[in-house]
Motif scaffolding. Structure first.
Motif, PDB file in Angstrom:
ATOM      1  N   UNK A   8       0.822  -1.210   0.000  1.00 15.08           N
ATOM      2  CA  UNK A   8       0.000   0.000   0.000  1.00 15.08           C
ATOM      3  C   UNK A   8       0.860   1.265   0.000  1.00 15.08           C
ATOM      4  N   UNK A   9       1.957   1.260   0.733  1.00 19.02           N
ATOM      5  CA  UNK A   9       2.818   2.437   0.846  1.00 19.02           C
ATOM      6  C   UNK A   9       3.744   2.616  -0.352  1.00 19.02           C
ATOM      7  N   UNK A  10       3.973   1.566  -1.105  1.00 17.95           N
ATOM      8  CA  UNK A  10       4.946   1.618  -2.205  1.00 17.95           C
ATOM      9  C   UNK A  10       4.442   2.464  -3.375  1.00 17.95           C
ATOM     10  N   UNK A  11       5.348   3.213  -3.981  1.00 19.64           N
ATOM     11  CA  UNK A  11       5.024   3.951  -5.204  1.00 19.64           C
ATOM     12  C   UNK A  11       4.947   3.000  -6.398  1.00 19.64           C
ATOM     13  N   UNK A  12       5.748   1.955  -6.360  1.00 19.23           N
ATOM     14  CA  UNK A  12       5.771   0.946  -7.413  1.00 19.23           C
ATOM     15  C   UNK A  12       6.399  -0.317  -6.864  1.00 19.23           C
ATOM     16  N   UNK A  37      -7.997 -10.857  -2.827  1.00 17.45           N
ATOM     17  CA  UNK A  37      -9.229 -10.306  -2.254  1.00 17.45           C
ATOM     18  C   UNK A  37      -9.121  -8.805  -1.974  1.00 17.45           C
ATOM     19  N   UNK A  38      -7.981  -8.195  -2.314  1.00 17.56           N
ATOM     20  CA  UNK A  38      -7.800  -6.763  -2.078  1.00 17.56           C
ATOM     21  C   UNK A  38      -7.760  -6.024  -3.414  1.00 17.56           C
ATOM     22  N   UNK A  39      -7.660  -4.724  -3.333  1.00 18.88           N
ATOM     23  CA  UNK A  39      -7.501  -3.904  -4.532  1.00 18.88           C
ATOM     24  C   UNK A  39      -6.156  -3.176  -4.501  1.00 18.88           C
ATOM     25  N   UNK A  40      -5.228  -3.683  -3.688  1.00 17.88           N
ATOM     26  CA  UNK A  40      -3.951  -3.011  -3.486  1.00 17.88           C
ATOM     27  C   UNK A  40      -3.142  -2.848  -4.768  1.00 17.88           C
ATOM     28  N   UNK A  41      -3.180  -3.827  -5.622  1.00 18.63           N
ATOM     29  CA  UNK A  41      -2.361  -3.777  -6.836  1.00 18.63           C
ATOM     30  C   UNK A  41      -3.004  -2.946  -7.944  1.00 18.63           C
ATOM     31  N   UNK A  42      -4.286  -2.626  -7.815  1.00 14.91           N
ATOM     32  CA  UNK A  42      -4.982  -1.890  -8.873  1.00 14.91           C
ATOM     33  C   UNK A  42      -4.425  -0.498  -9.087  1.00 14.91           C
ATOM     34  N   UNK A  43      -3.759   0.050  -8.116  1.00 16.39           N
ATOM     35  CA  UNK A  43      -3.205   1.396  -8.250  1.00 16.39           C
ATOM     36  C   UNK A  43      -1.680   1.377  -8.351  1.00 16.39           C
ATOM     37  N   UNK A  44      -1.097   0.203  -8.461  1.00 18.04           N
ATOM     38  CA  UNK A  44       0.359   0.090  -8.428  1.00 18.04           C
ATOM     39  C   UNK A  44       0.954  -0.152  -9.809  1.00 18.04           C
ATOM     40  N   UNK A  45       2.040   0.546 -10.064  1.00 18.38           N
ATOM     41  CA  UNK A  45       2.864   0.247 -11.227  1.00 18.38           C
ATOM     42  C   UNK A  45       3.803  -0.877 -10.827  1.00 18.38           C
ATOM     43  N   UNK A 109      11.158   2.581 -18.319  1.00 22.20           N
ATOM     44  CA  UNK A 109       9.706   2.383 -18.479  1.00 22.20           C
ATOM     45  C   UNK A 109       9.016   2.376 -17.129  1.00 22.20           C
ATOM     46  N   UNK A 110       9.578   1.642 -16.189  1.00 27.65           N
ATOM     47  CA  UNK A 110       9.012   1.540 -14.851  1.00 27.65           C
ATOM     48  C   UNK A 110       8.985   2.915 -14.182  1.00 27.65           C
ATOM     49  N   UNK A 111      10.067   3.663 -14.303  1.00 30.42           N
ATOM     50  CA  UNK A 111      10.137   5.006 -13.696  1.00 30.42           C
ATOM     51  C   UNK A 111       9.057   5.932 -14.250  1.00 30.42           C
ATOM     52  N   UNK A 112       8.803   5.825 -15.533  1.00 30.26           N
ATOM     53  CA  UNK A 112       7.767   6.687 -16.152  1.00 30.26           C
ATOM     54  C   UNK A 112       6.375   6.367 -15.596  1.00 30.26           C
ATOM     55  N   UNK A 113       6.133   5.131 -15.233  1.00 32.97           N
ATOM     56  CA  UNK A 113       4.800   4.770 -14.730  1.00 32.97           C
ATOM     57  C   UNK A 113       4.651   5.061 -13.239  1.00 32.97           C
ATOM     58  N   UNK A 114       5.761   5.133 -12.529  1.00 31.04           N
ATOM     59  CA  UNK A 114       5.710   5.372 -11.082  1.00 31.04           C
ATOM     60  C   UNK A 114       5.598   6.851 -10.781  1.00 31.04           C
ATOM     61  N   UNK A 115       6.299   7.676 -11.497  1.00 29.17           N
ATOM     62  CA  UNK A 115       6.346   9.106 -11.167  1.00 29.17           C
ATOM     63  C   UNK A 115       5.477   9.924 -12.061  1.00 29.17           C
TER      64      UNK A 115
END
Length: 115
Positions: A8-12, A37-45, A109-115
């Motif tokens: 939950x706390x992670x930016x990516x 059963x959670x939605x934690x990954x739905x907002x994560x890059x 690529x990963x950096x572009x999706x996180x920030x």
């Protein structure tokens, strides 16, 4: 619950794993599936790297699990490193120039999706 809090706390999230018997290591698979059963990954890059002799089945399995979790894993943030042992030396330094460029590209690529 600590694992879920960290997600939950992670930016990516960057996942790098070997392949064990054509699949993910059991502990990683269980940790990811514990979040179905959670939605934690739905907002994560998420970026994913599979390093193995072959790795194709693990790569496909990990991609499917992350898709099921709703994670954002762009194609540029996915890397399958086949023949991984032959691409590092005894000091664990990457010796394959193409692989170094692929890792740089994945991280960009990963950096572009996180920030």
């Amino acid at each position: 619950m600590h694992f879920r809090t960290q997600i939950e706390k992670a930016d990516g999230i960057l996942i790098c794993t070997p392949e064990y018997i054509f699949s993910l290591p059991g502990s990683l698979k269980n940790a990811l599936e514990w979040n179905v059963s959670t939605r934690l990954f739905e907002t994560k890059s998420v970026a994913m790297i599979v390093a193995s002799a072959s790795g194709e089945k693990n790569f496909d399995s990990l991609a499917l699990i992350l898709e099921t979790l709703g994670a954002n894993v762009p194609m540029g943030s996915r890397l399958l490193i086949q023949g991984a042992k032959g691409k590092i030396n005894e000091d664990f330094t990457i010796t394959d120039i193409k692989l170094l460029h692929e890792i740089d590209s994945l991280m960009a690529s990963f950096s572009r999706t996180v920030y």
